[in-house]
Design a protein around this motif. Sequence first.
Motif, PDB file in Angstrom:
ATOM      1  N   ALA A  16       0.822  -1.218   0.000  1.00  0.00           N
ATOM      2  CA  ALA A  16       0.000   0.000   0.000  1.00  0.00           C
ATOM      3  C   ALA A  16       0.857   1.270   0.000  1.00  0.00           C
ATOM      4  N   GLU A  17       1.941   1.269   0.739  1.00  0.00           N
ATOM      5  CA  GLU A  17       2.795   2.458   0.848  1.00  0.00           C
ATOM      6  C   GLU A  17       3.614   2.719  -0.413  1.00  0.00           C
ATOM      7  N   ILE A  18       3.847   1.691  -1.222  1.00  0.00           N
ATOM      8  CA  ILE A  18       4.689   1.873  -2.411  1.00  0.00           C
ATOM      9  C   ILE A  18       3.917   1.769  -3.719  1.00  0.00           C
ATOM     10  N   ASP A  19       2.664   1.431  -3.659  1.00  0.00           N
ATOM     11  CA  ASP A  19       1.845   1.326  -4.872  1.00  0.00           C
ATOM     12  C   ASP A  19       1.210   2.693  -5.147  1.00  0.00           C
ATOM     13  N   THR A  20       2.086   3.657  -5.437  1.00  0.00           N
ATOM     14  CA  THR A  20       1.655   5.045  -5.591  1.00  0.00           C
ATOM     15  C   THR A  20       1.916   5.546  -7.009  1.00  0.00           C
ATOM     16  N   ARG A  21       1.295   6.636  -7.318  1.00  0.00           N
ATOM     17  CA  ARG A  21       1.479   7.278  -8.625  1.00  0.00           C
ATOM     18  C   ARG A  21       2.949   7.646  -8.839  1.00  0.00           C
ATOM     19  N   GLU A  22       3.605   8.151  -7.790  1.00  0.00           N
ATOM     20  CA  GLU A  22       5.005   8.563  -7.893  1.00  0.00           C
ATOM     21  C   GLU A  22       5.924   7.383  -8.171  1.00  0.00           C
ATOM     22  N   LYS A  24       5.061   4.530  -9.536  1.00  0.00           N
ATOM     23  CA  LYS A  24       4.747   4.041 -10.888  1.00  0.00           C
ATOM     24  C   LYS A  24       5.422   4.899 -11.952  1.00  0.00           C
ATOM     25  N   VAL A  46       3.002  -4.290  -7.953  1.00  0.00           N
ATOM     26  CA  VAL A  46       3.314  -2.885  -8.219  1.00  0.00           C
ATOM     27  C   VAL A  46       3.838  -2.745  -9.653  1.00  0.00           C
ATOM     28  N   HIS A  49       0.855  -3.003 -11.914  1.00  0.00           N
ATOM     29  CA  HIS A  49       0.036  -1.786 -11.845  1.00  0.00           C
ATOM     30  C   HIS A  49       0.692  -0.620 -12.585  1.00  0.00           C
TER      31      HIS A  49
END
Length: 114
Positions: A16-22, A24, A46, A49
Amino acid sequence: MKDQIRSFILPGGNIAEIDTREVKACLQALMKREILIAGICAGVDVLDHAGILCDVKSTHFSDADLVTDKNVITARANAYVDFAVEVAKKLNLFASEADLQETINFWKHYQRVQ
């Protein structure tokens, strides 16, 4: 600083903490530069995604425990030793073939001291 990046490794577990827009966006930029990208366990999610696994063979699309394709390494959680060895090989961290074999043999015959 981006020019100094040799690899990007995504751990498993709670993503959850690393599956971010940034993250990606960073992964996509690194993929374009053909930087080594590696993910294990849920870290592979990730990569998926972020679109990194499009046209790349991976553990998401096979029964293999470890898959290396292009500049991407993916692994299931149980393949953590093979994953580490494969990443080290791709980064040329072994001094020689003998060094590689010594590492493999250590893990293959490793027995915990009681």
